[in-house]
Design a protein around this motif. Structure first.
Motif, PDB file in Angstrom:
ATOM      1  N   ARG A 168     -35.415  31.487  10.595  1.00 13.32           N
ATOM      2  CA  ARG A 168     -34.687  32.304  10.372  1.00 13.32           C
ATOM      3  C   ARG A 168     -32.869  31.973   9.968  1.00 13.32           C
ATOM      4  O   ARG A 168     -32.739  30.844  10.672  1.00 13.32           O
ATOM      5  CB  ARG A 168     -34.085  33.083  12.137  1.00 13.32           C
ATOM      6  CG  ARG A 168     -35.314  33.881  12.308  1.00 13.32           C
ATOM      7  CD  ARG A 168     -35.281  35.256  11.430  1.00 13.32           C
ATOM      8  NE  ARG A 168     -36.629  36.122  12.106  1.00 13.32           N
ATOM      9  CZ  ARG A 168     -37.920  35.695  11.845  1.00 13.32           C
ATOM     10  NH1 ARG A 168     -38.108  34.761  11.198  1.00 13.32           N
ATOM     11  NH2 ARG A 168     -38.303  36.237  12.205  1.00 13.32           N
ATOM     12  N   ILE A 214     -34.323  33.584   0.986  1.00 13.96           N
ATOM     13  CA  ILE A 214     -35.318  32.954   2.143  1.00 13.96           C
ATOM     14  C   ILE A 214     -36.388  32.340   1.110  1.00 13.96           C
ATOM     15  O   ILE A 214     -37.108  31.366   1.972  1.00 13.96           O
ATOM     16  CB  ILE A 214     -35.831  34.418   2.661  1.00 13.96           C
ATOM     17  CG1 ILE A 214     -34.386  35.468   3.674  1.00 13.96           C
ATOM     18  CG2 ILE A 214     -36.877  34.292   3.893  1.00 13.96           C
ATOM     19  CD1 ILE A 214     -34.956  36.031   4.143  1.00 13.96           C
ATOM     20  N   LYS A 236     -29.809  36.799   4.353  1.00 14.25           N
ATOM     21  CA  LYS A 236     -31.457  38.426   3.623  1.00 14.25           C
ATOM     22  C   LYS A 236     -31.743  38.586   3.252  1.00 14.25           C
ATOM     23  O   LYS A 236     -32.260  39.416   2.988  1.00 14.25           O
ATOM     24  CB  LYS A 236     -30.146  39.599   4.223  1.00 14.25           C
ATOM     25  CG  LYS A 236     -29.919  39.477   5.923  1.00 14.25           C
ATOM     26  CD  LYS A 236     -29.691  40.776   6.323  1.00 14.25           C
ATOM     27  CE  LYS A 236     -29.010  40.705   7.721  1.00 14.25           C
ATOM     28  NZ  LYS A 236     -27.870  42.070   8.369  1.00 14.25           N
ATOM     29  N   LEU A 266     -33.755  27.555  13.479  1.00 15.44           N
ATOM     30  CA  LEU A 266     -32.977  28.164  13.360  1.00 15.44           C
ATOM     31  C   LEU A 266     -32.104  27.346  12.018  1.00 15.44           C
ATOM     32  O   LEU A 266     -31.784  26.060  12.591  1.00 15.44           O
ATOM     33  CB  LEU A 266     -31.722  28.434  14.277  1.00 15.44           C
ATOM     34  CG  LEU A 266     -32.749  29.586  15.386  1.00 15.44           C
ATOM     35  CD1 LEU A 266     -31.319  29.831  16.715  1.00 15.44           C
ATOM     36  CD2 LEU A 266     -32.623  30.690  15.031  1.00 15.44           C
ATOM     37  N   SER A 301     -40.063  26.546  15.536  1.00 19.37           N
ATOM     38  CA  SER A 301     -39.835  26.901  14.751  1.00 19.37           C
ATOM     39  C   SER A 301     -38.012  26.569  14.109  1.00 19.37           C
ATOM     40  O   SER A 301     -37.968  25.317  15.331  1.00 19.37           O
ATOM     41  CB  SER A 301     -39.806  28.681  15.212  1.00 19.37           C
ATOM     42  OG  SER A 301     -38.638  28.411  16.131  1.00 19.37           O
ATOM     43  N   TYR A 339     -28.566  32.903  20.010  1.00 13.54           N
ATOM     44  CA  TYR A 339     -29.704  33.601  19.580  1.00 13.54           C
ATOM     45  C   TYR A 339     -31.157  33.375  20.148  1.00 13.54           C
ATOM     46  O   TYR A 339     -32.094  33.896  19.869  1.00 13.54           O
ATOM     47  CB  TYR A 339     -29.697  32.471  18.802  1.00 13.54           C
ATOM     48  CG  TYR A 339     -28.499  31.894  17.995  1.00 13.54           C
ATOM     49  CD1 TYR A 339     -28.128  33.239  16.540  1.00 13.54           C
ATOM     50  CD2 TYR A 339     -27.591  31.126  17.907  1.00 13.54           C
ATOM     51  CE1 TYR A 339     -26.651  32.467  15.643  1.00 13.54           C
ATOM     52  CE2 TYR A 339     -26.467  30.873  17.364  1.00 13.54           C
ATOM     53  CZ  TYR A 339     -26.300  31.101  16.037  1.00 13.54           C
ATOM     54  OH  TYR A 339     -25.292  31.172  15.676  1.00 13.54           O
ATOM     55  N   LEU A 344     -32.487  36.682  18.572  1.00 13.31           N
ATOM     56  CA  LEU A 344     -33.230  36.113  17.268  1.00 13.31           C
ATOM     57  C   LEU A 344     -34.601  35.349  17.276  1.00 13.31           C
ATOM     58  O   LEU A 344     -35.483  35.210  16.771  1.00 13.31           O
ATOM     59  CB  LEU A 344     -32.565  35.229  16.458  1.00 13.31           C
ATOM     60  CG  LEU A 344     -32.635  35.525  14.794  1.00 13.31           C
ATOM     61  CD1 LEU A 344     -32.666  36.995  14.171  1.00 13.31           C
ATOM     62  CD2 LEU A 344     -31.249  34.948  14.434  1.00 13.31           C
ATOM     63  N   ASP A 400     -37.567  37.414  17.893  1.00 14.20           N
ATOM     64  CA  ASP A 400     -38.337  37.929  17.588  1.00 14.20           C
ATOM     65  C   ASP A 400     -39.000  37.356  15.955  1.00 14.20           C
ATOM     66  O   ASP A 400     -39.631  37.434  15.775  1.00 14.20           O
ATOM     67  CB  ASP A 400     -37.056  38.217  16.436  1.00 14.20           C
ATOM     68  CG  ASP A 400     -37.747  38.907  14.567  1.00 14.20           C
ATOM     69  OD1 ASP A 400     -37.747  39.970  14.396  1.00 14.20           O
ATOM     70  OD2 ASP A 400     -36.962  38.649  13.608  1.00 14.20           O
ATOM     71  N   ILE A 401     -38.246  35.872  16.269  1.00 11.24           N
ATOM     72  CA  ILE A 401     -39.532  34.418  15.624  1.00 11.24           C
ATOM     73  C   ILE A 401     -40.665  34.996  16.242  1.00 11.24           C
ATOM     74  O   ILE A 401     -42.139  35.021  15.615  1.00 11.24           O
ATOM     75  CB  ILE A 401     -39.081  33.196  16.310  1.00 11.24           C
ATOM     76  CG1 ILE A 401     -37.897  33.328  14.677  1.00 11.24           C
ATOM     77  CG2 ILE A 401     -39.964  32.177  15.180  1.00 11.24           C
ATOM     78  CD1 ILE A 401     -36.475  31.553  15.521  1.00 11.24           C
ATOM     79  N   LYS A 425     -41.532  29.436  11.505  1.00 13.70           N
ATOM     80  CA  LYS A 425     -41.268  30.244  11.114  1.00 13.70           C
ATOM     81  C   LYS A 425     -39.575  29.658  11.281  1.00 13.70           C
ATOM     82  O   LYS A 425     -39.376  29.199  11.854  1.00 13.70           O
ATOM     83  CB  LYS A 425     -41.600  31.434  11.562  1.00 13.70           C
ATOM     84  CG  LYS A 425     -42.510  31.735  11.837  1.00 13.70           C
ATOM     85  CD  LYS A 425     -42.800  33.234  12.322  1.00 13.70           C
ATOM     86  CE  LYS A 425     -43.960  33.995  12.331  1.00 13.70           C
ATOM     87  NZ  LYS A 425     -43.514  35.515  13.280  1.00 13.70           N
TER      88      LYS A 425
END
Length: 584
Positions: free
Chosen positions: A547, A523, A518, A491, A489, A575, A578, A581-582, A545
């Motif tokens: 963020r 996105i 957001k 950031l 993933s 992070y 965050l 959450d991923i 994914k």
């Protein structure tokens, strides 16, 4: 004359290429220069002053300052009496200062100004008082001029002390910033650094005694410091930039033939150029991107054919000439190091008539192991050149790059076990993974310690991926994640300047950075960009994914080292929520 110690360089310069403006900095808006002879006189005064103060061979003295002539004066003066400099990054914390000064047993320290002096005072509260001095005048504190002893009759005594300093003597202790754990003190000798400063010269067709260099990378790092010694040896006048913000103006004023930089700066220069191209309209815009696309196909060492060369000549005259003007108009070479350079940047700058010579090395290797050439035939885009004179490399069975030569450090200060961990006899383990192409050109593929495995057992090389993703104008910075996870993933810090222009063109109302990351349309746009770039990687490597975050990765906020490498541990800690959450 024979040059065997680093301080011999300034005397060599006096003999071969005496300069009116050897070291230069801005004072009250005007360039103030010191001649070769003035540098020698000041350095001798300081050496005598240090001896009177009681500084002896192998004593440690810290310097925390931005780039300025006083940095060099103190450095050379300490070298002449066999004392050891301990450079400190202006950007690190008072706690870091305390650790380094205590570990190195620093006897006294110099700070550039009041702000840095206060950080040193804070450090000394933790480890005990040390004599502190400044470069700028600060009320209540003595400055560096205190050490400028004028005792001509003692010059003979100084000469005897200079002769007692050998090439294997310790010159400096450089504490690596590192991405994990406490910094280690790298012990570098006169021979280590001098061999490097001299050997890199064969990569340039340099007009000795004639070139000008702009310096802005921190002298606290061995990359710029060895670069300065290289300039002194080859008679290049050094001009210290006023600040990061003033680099562009200073370059246009000085009109340098050479300077050192890191890839991140070249990326920013390129992004600004492209942004200006985006603002053009009609024929001018078409011409700009025609030239840019032409440059992105350039291979310096290959014959590109009559048709291509004809087009490139037109592109250089109409478009790329403006790039040269922005760099002062006389640039002959830009040396890039500290991290991997995107191949597209190498191609397009060479196409523009701006040779980028990429080098590779570490603090432990003084720093250069390999360097590319400013001669097109010896340039290989995507590689970091070939070994400099006296240095050997080989690839270990696990792909790690090993190096040996006169540039390899004496060891880590007070840490023999850690020294043994990176040395196999004469061979130094770099911690980088690479391969040798055409029998001589080194290609870096990743950091051994930064490679990670997904939970499926697949290896991921994050640096390679990050460089590729940063080629998108929409991505300011990116950290690829996934150690022990099901999939990679990332950031992503968007380039908000580019993103806002896209939002304006796509009917998205003006909003704050926090609101933009957001916004579902934003996105979706970033997901699309990631998907396009993903196609160039294996299925197991592709980022599944992302963020978006608003906070840039910087030295000040802790996510980057002073040479602008990612501190992955810090990013993971900062992070955590965050990232969880991923993978939730």
């Amino acid at each position: 004359m024979e040059v065997k110690r680093v301080f011999d360089l300034i005397y060599y310069q006096k003999q071969k290429f005496p300069l009116e403006n050897a070291l230069n900095s801005k004072v009250n808006g005007e360039w103030k220069g010191y001649s070769t002879q003035e540098v020698i006189d000041i350095v001798n005064e300081l050496s005598l002053g240090f001896l009177e103060f009681g500084i002896a061979k192998n004593d440690k003295v810290a310097i925390v300052s931005d780039n300025r002539p006083e940095w060099n004066f103190i450095d050379l003066a300490l070298q002449q009496i066999g004392a050891v400099s301990v450079p400190l990054y202006p950007t690190i914390s008072a706690d870091d200062y305390a650790y380094i000064m205590d570990h190195a047993e620093v006897k006294l320290a110099f700070a550039a100004d009041e702000e840095l002096l206060n950080k040193l005072k804070e450090a000394c509260e933790k480890i005990g008082e040390r004599p502190l001095f400044t470069f700028d005048p600060v009320s209540g504190v003595e400055d560096w001029n205190k050490f400028r002893a004028t005792v001509p009759e003692k010059l003979n005594e100084l000469e005897e002390i200079k002769q007692s300093v050998g090439e294997e003597d310790l010159l400096t202790l450089i504490y690596t910033s590192g991405t994990t754990g406490k910094p280690k003190g790298v012990m570098l000798t006169h021979k280590n650094i001098l061999s490097n400063a001299i050997a890199v010269g064969d990569r340039l067709d340099m007009e000795k005694g004639k070139w000008r260099a702009v310096s802005f990378l921190p002298l606290s790092h061995i990359y710029e410091r060895t670069g300065i010694y290289f300039y002194v040896y080859n008679g290049a006048s050094v001009y210290y930039a006023e600040s990061i913000e003033a680099i562009g103006d200073n370059i246009r004023e000085v009109k340098p033939q050479i300077f050192n930089c890191v890839p991140r700066l070249l990326e920013k220069i390129y992004d600004k150029i492209v942004a200006k191209g985006e603002d053009l309209t009609g024929v001018k815009r078409n011409l700009f991107f025609w030239a840019l696309n032409l440059g992105l196909k350039y291979e310096p060492h290959k014959s590109m054919g009559f048709s291509y060369n004809l087009k490139l000549g037109i592109a250089r005259k109409l478009i790329f000439s403006k790039w040269l003007e922005a760099l002062g108009g006389e640039i002959k070479a830009i040396s890039s190091g500290g991290a991997a350079l995107q191949s597209r940047l190498g191609r397009v700058f060479w196409a523009a008539g701006i040779p980028i010579t990429e080098g590779y090395g570490l603090t432990e290797t003084s720093p250069v192991i390999t360097a590319s050439s400013a001669v097109p035939e010896k340039m290989r885009v995507g590689c970091v050149g070939y070994p400099i004179d006296g240095v050997e490399i080989k690839i270990a069975d696990d792909g790690e790059i090993l190096c040996k030569g006169p540039n390899v450090m004496k060891g880590y200060y007070k840490e023999s076990e850690k020294t043994d961990e990176v040395m196999s006899g004469e061979w130094f383990h770099t911690g980088d993974i690479g391969e040798i192409l055409e029998g001589e050109y080194l290609k870096i593929t990743d950091r051994k310690k930064e490679m990670f495995k997904t939970s499926g057992g697949k290896y991921i090389a994050p640096q390679v991926m990050e460089n590729r993703f940063k080629e998108s104008g929409f991505i300011e910075n990116i950290a690829v994640l996934g150690d022990g996870k099901r999939f990679p993933s990332a950031l992503i810090v968007p380039n908000f300047e580019v993103l806002r222009k896209w939002c304006s063109d796509n009917g998205i109302a003006d909003a704050s950075d926090e609101e933009l990351v957001k916004d579902q349309k934003v996105i979706d746009k970033m997901d699309k960009i990631v998907a396009e770039i993903n196609s160039g990687f294996g299925h197991w490597e592709q980022i599944k994914k992302i963020r978006l975050i608003t906070q840039p990765f910087t030295i000040e906020t802790g996510e980057m080292t002073p040479k602008l490498s990612l501190k992955r541990r810090v990013i993971n800690e900062k992070y955590t929520d965050l990232i969880e959450d991923i993978y939730a």
